[in-house]
Motif scaffolding. Structure first.
Motif, PDB file in Angstrom:
ATOM      1  N   MET A  14       2.446   1.883  -7.300  1.00  0.00           N
ATOM      2  CA  MET A  14       1.356   2.320  -6.114  1.00  0.00           C
ATOM      3  C   MET A  14       1.553   3.479  -5.517  1.00  0.00           C
ATOM      4  N   ASP A  15       1.521   4.490  -6.089  1.00  0.00           N
ATOM      5  CA  ASP A  15       1.752   6.088  -5.591  1.00  0.00           C
ATOM      6  C   ASP A  15       0.383   6.563  -5.310  1.00  0.00           C
ATOM      7  N   THR A  16       0.804   7.329  -4.091  1.00  0.00           N
ATOM      8  CA  THR A  16      -0.331   8.054  -3.435  1.00  0.00           C
ATOM      9  C   THR A  16      -0.817   9.175  -4.291  1.00  0.00           C
ATOM     10  N   GLU A  17      -2.024   9.503  -4.460  1.00  0.00           N
ATOM     11  CA  GLU A  17      -2.616  10.656  -5.215  1.00  0.00           C
ATOM     12  C   GLU A  17      -2.185  12.125  -4.343  1.00  0.00           C
ATOM     13  N   LEU A  18      -1.795  12.912  -5.214  1.00  0.00           N
ATOM     14  CA  LEU A  18      -1.353  14.013  -4.366  1.00  0.00           C
ATOM     15  C   LEU A  18      -2.348  15.286  -4.882  1.00  0.00           C
ATOM     16  N   ILE A  19      -2.546  16.256  -4.036  1.00  0.00           N
ATOM     17  CA  ILE A  19      -3.328  17.440  -4.288  1.00  0.00           C
ATOM     18  C   ILE A  19      -2.415  18.512  -3.898  1.00  0.00           C
ATOM     19  N   SER A  20      -2.403  19.530  -4.764  1.00  0.00           N
ATOM     20  CA  SER A  20      -1.747  20.952  -4.477  1.00  0.00           C
ATOM     21  C   SER A  20      -2.296  21.796  -3.569  1.00  0.00           C
ATOM     22  N   ALA A  59       1.139  -4.936   5.102  1.00  0.00           N
ATOM     23  CA  ALA A  59       1.594  -6.070   4.467  1.00  0.00           C
ATOM     24  C   ALA A  59       0.318  -6.424   3.568  1.00  0.00           C
ATOM     25  N   ASP A  60      -0.850  -6.531   4.292  1.00  0.00           N
ATOM     26  CA  ASP A  60      -2.109  -6.991   3.657  1.00  0.00           C
ATOM     27  C   ASP A  60      -2.604  -5.749   2.490  1.00  0.00           C
ATOM     28  N   LYS A  61      -2.158  -4.719   2.740  1.00  0.00           N
ATOM     29  CA  LYS A  61      -2.401  -3.428   1.744  1.00  0.00           C
ATOM     30  C   LYS A  61      -1.829  -3.924   0.412  1.00  0.00           C
ATOM     31  N   LEU A  62      -0.381  -4.085   0.322  1.00  0.00           N
ATOM     32  CA  LEU A  62       0.145  -4.461  -0.873  1.00  0.00           C
ATOM     33  C   LEU A  62      -0.167  -5.877  -1.399  1.00  0.00           C
ATOM     34  N   GLY A 120       5.885 -10.823   1.496  1.00  0.00           N
ATOM     35  CA  GLY A 120       5.192 -10.044   2.661  1.00  0.00           C
ATOM     36  C   GLY A 120       5.996 -10.287   4.020  1.00  0.00           C
ATOM     37  N   GLY A 121       6.612 -11.490   3.958  1.00  0.00           N
ATOM     38  CA  GLY A 121       7.443 -12.062   5.099  1.00  0.00           C
ATOM     39  C   GLY A 121       8.730 -11.002   5.278  1.00  0.00           C
ATOM     40  N   GLN A 122       8.990 -10.932   4.099  1.00  0.00           N
ATOM     41  CA  GLN A 122      10.419  -9.873   4.160  1.00  0.00           C
ATOM     42  C   GLN A 122      10.084  -8.285   4.650  1.00  0.00           C
ATOM     43  N   LEU A 123       8.878  -7.939   3.840  1.00  0.00           N
ATOM     44  CA  LEU A 123       8.432  -6.603   4.272  1.00  0.00           C
ATOM     45  C   LEU A 123       8.116  -6.342   5.940  1.00  0.00           C
TER      46      LEU A 123
END
Length: 207
Positions: free
Chosen positions: A1-7, A126-129, A140-143
């Motif tokens: 789930m990598d964040t898309e980057l822009i230069s 947690a909800d996002k993942l 989620g509890g571990q997170l």
């Protein structure tokens, strides 16, 4: 789930802004320091940004800058949300965290029955993942435990949440934003999330 980057080059061209404007807005803290990500490329070191967040932020700055001073714009973009507290029903109604996550992981409201901004941030992450299917409720509890124990140690500086799995065993860690990580071959990087980006997304939902 990598964040898309822009230069930086593509950002300046796409938004039709100058190098000077970009760094003036940075000095005024309209753009978080953590969004300036230095990465190695074949031409050397270049600066990148989380694409969705930087485009949204610059769009808002451009829309307001003709009518407001930069200090006033900063006030609009950085509302004092850290003292905000919400009840469980409000969090669900405002689509901040799903009812499932609140039922299973959000059972630690404070004595007055409300949740702090920081607690909402942890549940939102947690909800996002969980929504992506990359993580189960036990993980989620571990997170949440990882965030509760270590997030405050960064004292407001940018950090990333790293989620790994090896032979079915999952683990979480917090590292400095943009820090490089290398694992042995059997370790799977399930997700890496910028907590600064998660915080900005939560602030958007709250305003």
């Amino acid at each position: 789930m990598d964040t898309e980057l822009i230069s930086k080059k593509d950002l300046l061209e796409l938004m039709n802004i100058s190098y000077g404007q970009l760094y003036r807005w940075k000095r005024k803290q309209l753009i978080p320091e953590e969004w300036f990500i230095r990465k190695s490329t074949f031409t050397g070191q270049e600066t990148f940004f989380p694409k969705a967040q930087i485009l949204s932020r610059i769009g808002k700055i451009i829309a307001m800058k003709d009518d407001l001073s930069l200090d006033e714009v900063a006030g609009k973009l950085s509302p004092l949300l850290y003292d905000l507290r919400l009840r469980r029903e409000e969090i669900i109604e405002r689509n901040i965290v799903s009812s499932l996550v609140m039922d299973r992981l959000g059972n630690r409201a404070d004595g007055d029955g409300t949740y702090s901004f920081e607690r909402m941030l942890f549940l939102f992450t947690a909800d996002k993942l969980l929504q992506t299917g990359e993580m189960n409720l036990e993980e989620g509890g571990q997170l949440l435990q990882t965030l509760q124990e270590h997030f405050s140690k960064f004292e407001g500086k940018g950090c990333d949440l790293v989620f790994i799995r090896k032979m079915g065993v999952s683990a979480f860690a917090l590292i400095s934003a943009s820090g490089e990580l290398y694992f042995e071959g059997k370790v799977k990087l399930v997700a890496r999330l910028s907590m600064t980006v998660c915080l900005e997304e939560l602030k958007t939902k709250l305003t």
